[in-house]
Design a protein around this motif. Structure first.
Motif, PDB file in Angstrom:
ATOM      1  N   TYR A 207      23.178 -29.500  43.351  1.00 31.14           N
ATOM      2  CA  TYR A 207      23.681 -30.093  42.247  1.00 31.14           C
ATOM      3  C   TYR A 207      22.696 -29.501  41.029  1.00 31.14           C
ATOM      4  O   TYR A 207      21.923 -27.891  41.964  1.00 31.14           O
ATOM      5  CB  TYR A 207      23.452 -31.708  42.533  1.00 31.14           C
ATOM      6  N   GLY A 208      22.584 -29.313  39.616  1.00 29.57           N
ATOM      7  CA  GLY A 208      22.078 -29.041  38.866  1.00 29.57           C
ATOM      8  C   GLY A 208      23.069 -28.394  38.283  1.00 29.57           C
ATOM      9  O   GLY A 208      24.551 -28.265  38.448  1.00 29.57           O
ATOM     10  N   VAL A 209      22.536 -27.928  36.562  1.00 28.11           N
ATOM     11  CA  VAL A 209      23.020 -27.838  35.959  1.00 28.11           C
ATOM     12  C   VAL A 209      23.512 -26.021  36.062  1.00 28.11           C
ATOM     13  O   VAL A 209      24.787 -25.839  36.286  1.00 28.11           O
ATOM     14  CB  VAL A 209      22.585 -27.270  34.634  1.00 28.11           C
ATOM     15  N   GLY A 210      22.665 -25.454  36.578  1.00 27.70           N
ATOM     16  CA  GLY A 210      23.219 -23.801  36.701  1.00 27.70           C
ATOM     17  C   GLY A 210      23.868 -24.309  38.248  1.00 27.70           C
ATOM     18  O   GLY A 210      25.252 -23.111  38.219  1.00 27.70           O
ATOM     19  N   TYR A 211      24.087 -24.974  38.630  1.00 25.02           N
ATOM     20  CA  TYR A 211      24.822 -25.229  40.116  1.00 25.02           C
ATOM     21  C   TYR A 211      26.516 -25.476  39.735  1.00 25.02           C
ATOM     22  O   TYR A 211      27.407 -25.064  40.608  1.00 25.02           O
ATOM     23  CB  TYR A 211      24.413 -26.091  41.607  1.00 25.02           C
ATOM     24  N   ARG A 212      26.604 -26.197  38.954  1.00 29.44           N
ATOM     25  CA  ARG A 212      27.749 -27.009  38.445  1.00 29.44           C
ATOM     26  C   ARG A 212      28.356 -25.670  37.560  1.00 29.44           C
ATOM     27  O   ARG A 212      29.475 -25.667  38.158  1.00 29.44           O
ATOM     28  CB  ARG A 212      27.083 -28.145  37.582  1.00 29.44           C
ATOM     29  N   THR A 213      27.465 -25.018  36.477  1.00 26.05           N
ATOM     30  CA  THR A 213      28.573 -24.022  35.889  1.00 26.05           C
ATOM     31  C   THR A 213      28.437 -22.829  37.144  1.00 26.05           C
ATOM     32  O   THR A 213      29.807 -22.627  36.277  1.00 26.05           O
ATOM     33  CB  THR A 213      27.151 -23.697  35.768  1.00 26.05           C
ATOM     34  N   TRP A 214      28.096 -22.641  37.980  1.00 21.64           N
ATOM     35  CA  TRP A 214      28.700 -21.772  38.553  1.00 21.64           C
ATOM     36  C   TRP A 214      29.880 -21.919  39.981  1.00 21.64           C
ATOM     37  O   TRP A 214      30.873 -21.163  40.027  1.00 21.64           O
ATOM     38  CB  TRP A 214      27.336 -21.458  40.026  1.00 21.64           C
ATOM     39  N   GLN A 215      30.110 -23.543  39.486  1.00 25.49           N
ATOM     40  CA  GLN A 215      31.275 -23.570  40.810  1.00 25.49           C
ATOM     41  C   GLN A 215      32.276 -23.529  39.870  1.00 25.49           C
ATOM     42  O   GLN A 215      33.427 -23.522  40.334  1.00 25.49           O
ATOM     43  CB  GLN A 215      30.653 -25.131  41.131  1.00 25.49           C
ATOM     44  N   ASP A 216      32.436 -24.235  38.220  1.00 25.07           N
ATOM     45  CA  ASP A 216      33.508 -24.022  37.612  1.00 25.07           C
ATOM     46  C   ASP A 216      33.951 -23.105  37.171  1.00 25.07           C
ATOM     47  O   ASP A 216      35.035 -22.232  37.203  1.00 25.07           O
ATOM     48  CB  ASP A 216      32.771 -24.279  36.416  1.00 25.07           C
ATOM     49  N   TYR A 217      32.977 -21.743  37.194  1.00 24.92           N
ATOM     50  CA  TYR A 217      33.266 -20.379  36.664  1.00 24.92           C
ATOM     51  C   TYR A 217      34.222 -19.898  38.240  1.00 24.92           C
ATOM     52  O   TYR A 217      34.831 -19.218  38.597  1.00 24.92           O
ATOM     53  CB  TYR A 217      32.379 -19.493  37.261  1.00 24.92           C
TER      54      TYR A 217
END
Length: 267
Positions: A207-217
């Protein structure tokens, strides 16, 4: 609000609107002149993805987790960084004992300490807070040390002449006089903390903004990636502004100057 202030806010808004309009134009027309804007999502795509995220619970969970990590690490770094900076600047013994270790560790990028955090702490959460703390600690330490050393010795001598002791000097001269430099370090530290906490979340977070951004990538959701980037930018701007406003309030006794075009600085 004065006419001059309104004009400045209007210019800032116009700058932002112009940047968004240029983004929409280049991506909407699929411009590929060296830079491949055809690979970018448009502003409308990002806006639709943003609206979809706002209605879900994951976005707010990620936001809360990132803010908790950044505030925990940054507040700890602010307290310990100021304390260590004052101690090293005021005590030759502390400088001899702590200085070499701090100067060796300081050049190491905080994100390079991710393997150390994984090995050292029992949970990823504590490791991410450690990375955030390390990122902010050294800017605060260095700024505090330089600010304390730059203080005029006459002030300290004046307090001693009036019978003030070590703690009186610390509370009446050292900390108030070093506040501008301290908040300079805090302002830099909060920005570096955001960079490192997002990177740490991408590597080992849950969780976290960085984690979600990487998952979207990883799933090729580029509008989602840009939602994360915009969120990171807004959060960084809000927290940096909060630090600067707090610094201005605590140092409001300092003389302020405003630039006058074609004339002298006005106090």
């Amino acid at each position: 609000m004065t006419h001059r202030a309104l004009r400045r806010y209007a210019l800032r808004l116009a700058s932002l609107v112009t940047a968004l309009g240029l983004w929409q134009l280049l991506t909407g027309l699929d411009v590929d002149i060296w830079l491949r804007f055809s690979q970018f999502p448009t502003v409308t795509d990002v806006a639709h993805a943003f609206a979809g995220r706002l209605t879900g619970s994951d976005y707010w969970t990620d936001l809360a987790d990132s803010l908790t990590r950044i505030l925990s690490g940054f507040l700890l770094a602010a307290v310990l960084g100021v304390a260590a900076g004052v101690l090293v600047a005021r005590s030759p013994l502390a400088e001899d004992l702590l200085g070499p270790v701090l100067e060796v560790v300081r050049p190491i990028p905080a994100i390079a300490l991710v393997p150390v955090a994984i090995l050292l702490f029992p949970s990823n959460e504590q490791g991410i807070v450690f990375i955030t703390f390390t990122a902010a600690f050294f800017p605060v330490l260095v700024s505090t040390r330089h600010a304390v050393r730059a203080l005029t010795p006459v002030w300290e001598e004046g307090v001693r002449t009036m019978g003030g002791g070590r703690w009186r000097i610390l509370g009446s001269v050292v900390l108030p006089g070093a506040l501008p430099g301290i908040f300079g370090g805090l302002s830099v530290g909060i920005g570096v903390s955001w960079i490192c906490v997002i990177s740490a979340e991408m590597i080992s977070g849950q969780y976290g903004v960085g984690y979600r951004t990487w998952q979207d990538y990883t799933v090729v959701d580029y509008p989602g990636v840009f939602v994360g980037m915009v969120t990171i930018g807004v959060l960084g701007w809000v927290t940096s502004t909060a630090v600067e406003l707090l610094g201005r309030r605590l140092t409001r006794w300092l003389p302020r100057t405003s630039y006058v075009p074609g004339g002298r600085p006005r106090t």
